[in-house]
Scaffold this motif. Structure first.
Motif, PDB file in Angstrom:
ATOM      1  N   UNK A   1      17.150  30.231   8.749  1.00 28.31           N
ATOM      2  CA  UNK A   1      16.372  31.458   8.645  1.00 28.31           C
ATOM      3  C   UNK A   1      15.704  31.715   9.991  1.00 28.31           C
ATOM      4  N   UNK A   2      15.106  32.880  10.116  1.00 28.72           N
ATOM      5  CA  UNK A   2      14.290  33.155  11.293  1.00 28.72           C
ATOM      6  C   UNK A   2      12.875  32.635  11.063  1.00 28.72           C
ATOM      7  N   UNK A   3      12.236  32.208  12.156  1.00 26.95           N
ATOM      8  CA  UNK A   3      10.867  31.692  12.045  1.00 26.95           C
ATOM      9  C   UNK A   3       9.931  32.760  11.492  1.00 26.95           C
ATOM     10  N   UNK A   4      10.173  34.005  11.883  1.00 30.14           N
ATOM     11  CA  UNK A   4       9.420  35.135  11.328  1.00 30.14           C
ATOM     12  C   UNK A   4      10.433  36.022  10.608  1.00 30.14           C
ATOM     13  N   UNK A   5      10.619  35.838   9.305  1.00 31.81           N
ATOM     14  CA  UNK A   5      11.677  36.562   8.583  1.00 31.81           C
ATOM     15  C   UNK A   5      11.374  38.045   8.441  1.00 31.81           C
ATOM     16  N   UNK A   6      12.445  38.816   8.307  1.00 33.81           N
ATOM     17  CA  UNK A   6      12.354  40.240   8.028  1.00 33.81           C
ATOM     18  C   UNK A   6      13.177  40.561   6.792  1.00 33.81           C
ATOM     19  N   UNK A   7      12.903  41.692   6.183  1.00 32.47           N
ATOM     20  CA  UNK A   7      13.509  42.041   4.901  1.00 32.47           C
ATOM     21  C   UNK A   7      15.022  42.163   4.979  1.00 32.47           C
ATOM     22  N   UNK A   8      15.556  42.643   6.108  1.00 33.92           N
ATOM     23  CA  UNK A   8      16.990  42.895   6.201  1.00 33.92           C
ATOM     24  C   UNK A   8      17.728  41.819   6.990  1.00 33.92           C
ATOM     25  N   UNK A   9      17.209  40.593   7.010  1.00 36.91           N
ATOM     26  CA  UNK A   9      17.857  39.505   7.752  1.00 36.91           C
ATOM     27  C   UNK A   9      19.201  39.100   7.149  1.00 36.91           C
ATOM     28  N   UNK A  10      19.358  39.236   5.823  1.00 34.28           N
ATOM     29  CA  UNK A  10      20.552  38.731   5.144  1.00 34.28           C
ATOM     30  C   UNK A  10      21.396  39.879   4.591  1.00 34.28           C
ATOM     31  N   UNK A  11      22.721  39.731   4.717  1.00 31.13           N
ATOM     32  CA  UNK A  11      23.690  40.630   4.083  1.00 31.13           C
ATOM     33  C   UNK A  11      24.756  39.763   3.415  1.00 31.13           C
ATOM     34  N   UNK A  12      25.049  40.039   2.167  1.00 28.35           N
ATOM     35  CA  UNK A  12      26.054  39.266   1.427  1.00 28.35           C
ATOM     36  C   UNK A  12      25.741  37.764   1.485  1.00 28.35           C
ATOM     37  N   UNK A  13      24.466  37.427   1.558  1.00 27.72           N
ATOM     38  CA  UNK A  13      24.066  36.030   1.622  1.00 27.72           C
ATOM     39  C   UNK A  13      24.148  35.399   2.993  1.00 27.72           C
ATOM     40  N   UNK A  14      24.522  36.165   4.013  1.00 29.01           N
ATOM     41  CA  UNK A  14      24.675  35.636   5.373  1.00 29.01           C
ATOM     42  C   UNK A  14      23.494  36.073   6.237  1.00 29.01           C
ATOM     43  N   UNK A  15      22.989  35.144   7.051  1.00 26.41           N
ATOM     44  CA  UNK A  15      21.942  35.466   8.007  1.00 26.41           C
ATOM     45  C   UNK A  15      22.576  36.167   9.206  1.00 26.41           C
ATOM     46  N   UNK A  16      22.124  37.384   9.507  1.00 22.86           N
ATOM     47  CA  UNK A  16      22.730  38.183  10.572  1.00 22.86           C
ATOM     48  C   UNK A  16      22.041  37.953  11.911  1.00 22.86           C
ATOM     49  N   UNK A  17      22.842  37.964  12.960  1.00 23.77           N
ATOM     50  CA  UNK A  17      22.302  37.950  14.308  1.00 23.77           C
ATOM     51  C   UNK A  17      21.393  39.162  14.477  1.00 23.77           C
ATOM     52  N   UNK A  18      20.195  38.928  14.966  1.00 18.13           N
ATOM     53  CA  UNK A  18      19.223  40.005  15.104  1.00 18.13           C
ATOM     54  C   UNK A  18      19.353  40.642  16.488  1.00 18.13           C
ATOM     55  N   UNK A  19      19.591  41.938  16.499  1.00 18.69           N
ATOM     56  CA  UNK A  19      19.724  42.708  17.730  1.00 18.69           C
ATOM     57  C   UNK A  19      19.027  44.045  17.564  1.00 18.69           C
ATOM     58  N   UNK A  20      18.631  44.645  18.675  1.00 18.58           N
ATOM     59  CA  UNK A  20      18.103  46.006  18.602  1.00 18.58           C
ATOM     60  C   UNK A  20      19.264  46.991  18.522  1.00 18.58           C
ATOM     61  N   UNK A  21      18.922  48.259  18.311  1.00 20.80           N
ATOM     62  CA  UNK A  21      19.934  49.308  18.186  1.00 20.80           C
ATOM     63  C   UNK A  21      19.754  50.391  19.242  1.00 20.80           C
ATOM     64  N   UNK A  22      19.115  50.044  20.365  1.00 17.81           N
ATOM     65  CA  UNK A  22      18.764  51.083  21.339  1.00 17.81           C
ATOM     66  C   UNK A  22      19.866  51.404  22.340  1.00 17.81           C
ATOM     67  N   UNK A  23      20.925  50.577  22.403  1.00 21.82           N
ATOM     68  CA  UNK A  23      22.046  50.796  23.326  1.00 21.82           C
ATOM     69  C   UNK A  23      21.549  51.073  24.761  1.00 21.82           C
ATOM     70  N   UNK A  24      20.768  50.117  25.255  1.00 22.67           N
ATOM     71  CA  UNK A  24      20.268  50.189  26.622  1.00 22.67           C
ATOM     72  C   UNK A  24      20.896  49.071  27.450  1.00 22.67           C
ATOM     73  N   UNK A  25      20.745  49.179  28.768  1.00 21.88           N
ATOM     74  CA  UNK A  25      21.381  48.214  29.647  1.00 21.88           C
ATOM     75  C   UNK A  25      22.812  48.637  29.936  1.00 21.88           C
ATOM     76  N   UNK A  26      23.721  47.660  29.931  1.00 22.29           N
ATOM     77  CA  UNK A  26      25.131  47.937  30.220  1.00 22.29           C
ATOM     78  C   UNK A  26      25.983  47.666  28.985  1.00 22.29           C
ATOM     79  N   UNK A  27      27.033  48.455  28.773  1.00 25.87           N
ATOM     80  CA  UNK A  27      27.947  48.153  27.660  1.00 25.87           C
ATOM     81  C   UNK A  27      28.682  46.849  27.928  1.00 25.87           C
TER      82      UNK A  27
END
Length: 211
Positions: A42-68
């Motif tokens: 789990x994450x040390x500070x969990x969030x509500x949407x951390x899991x999908x289909x029982x799997x812990x998802x890699x946490x990333x932002x959605x801002x599409x900044x930096x380089x592709x």
């Protein structure tokens, strides 16, 4: 002379929807938590949407900044494309309006007569030429299929060792089914989708997609 600078949205729209960007990376600390006589990642500070289909998802932002970064995908956008049958390039529906079948661009080595699985989301017909042109592997091995249906199969994930500090995974890009016990020790990067009723969309030798 007037200089025209592309807006952030215009700049982002030139790149496939699912790819990762260098500015989206996050590295929140992980921890082990008790679960049914064992441990679960789990994450040390969990969030509500951390899991999908029982799997812990890699946490990333959605801002599409930096380089592709064409070597990575954004986990949430890849997952959404799979779940919603969206084109991995433009994020519009990849479902054919007339037939209800899903357009899918895969390697020519894919066993189209069976129910295999893939980590590549669908690709709508309008974006297939662009997808092929951007990928050297697809330029050599592209094949276009339509799919009758699809269902979640598992994940591609980083695996950690229970009871040891979750600092460095002992295996990267492991393929796990959702029912596998190791799923509780994994940090999922990509959803794997099982494809059903896979049929070639073009006849052999048709090069129109790569034009």
């Amino acid at each position: 002379m007037t200089t025209v600078t592309a807006t952030a949205s215009e700049r982002v729209s030139r790149y496939p929807y699912v790819i990762g960007w260098t500015g989206e990376a996050q590295n929140p600390p992980l921890k082990w938590v008790p679960r049914h006589g064992g441990l679960r990642l789990s994450y040390a500070v969990p969030q509500r949407d951390d899991f999908r289909n029982g799997a812990l998802l890699l946490r990333q932002s959605q801002n599409r900044t930096g380089r592709p970064d064409f070597k990575t995908v954004n986990t949430l956008r890849q997952w959404r494309s799979m779940d919603k049958r969206l084109c991995q390039v433009c994020a519009r529906s990849a479902v054919d309006r007339e037939t209800g079948r899903i357009w899918w661009l895969l390697s020519s080595g894919y066993g189209g007569d069976g129910d295999g699985y893939t980590n590549a989301p669908p690709t709508c017909p309008a974006c297939i030429p662009e997808a092929i042109s951007r990928c050297s592997h697809l330029r050599r091995n592209a094949a276009v299929f339509t799919v009758g249906d699809c269902s979640p199969f598992g994940v591609r994930a980083d695996l950690f060792v229970p009871y040891l500090p979750p600092l460095v995974p002992f295996e990267r890009n492991a393929v796990l089914r959702f029912e596998d016990y190791d799923m509780h020790h994994a940090l999922a990067r990509e959803l794997l989708m099982r494809l059903h009723d896979v049929q070639p969309a073009v006849t052999e030798g048709d090069a129109s997609w790569a034009a």
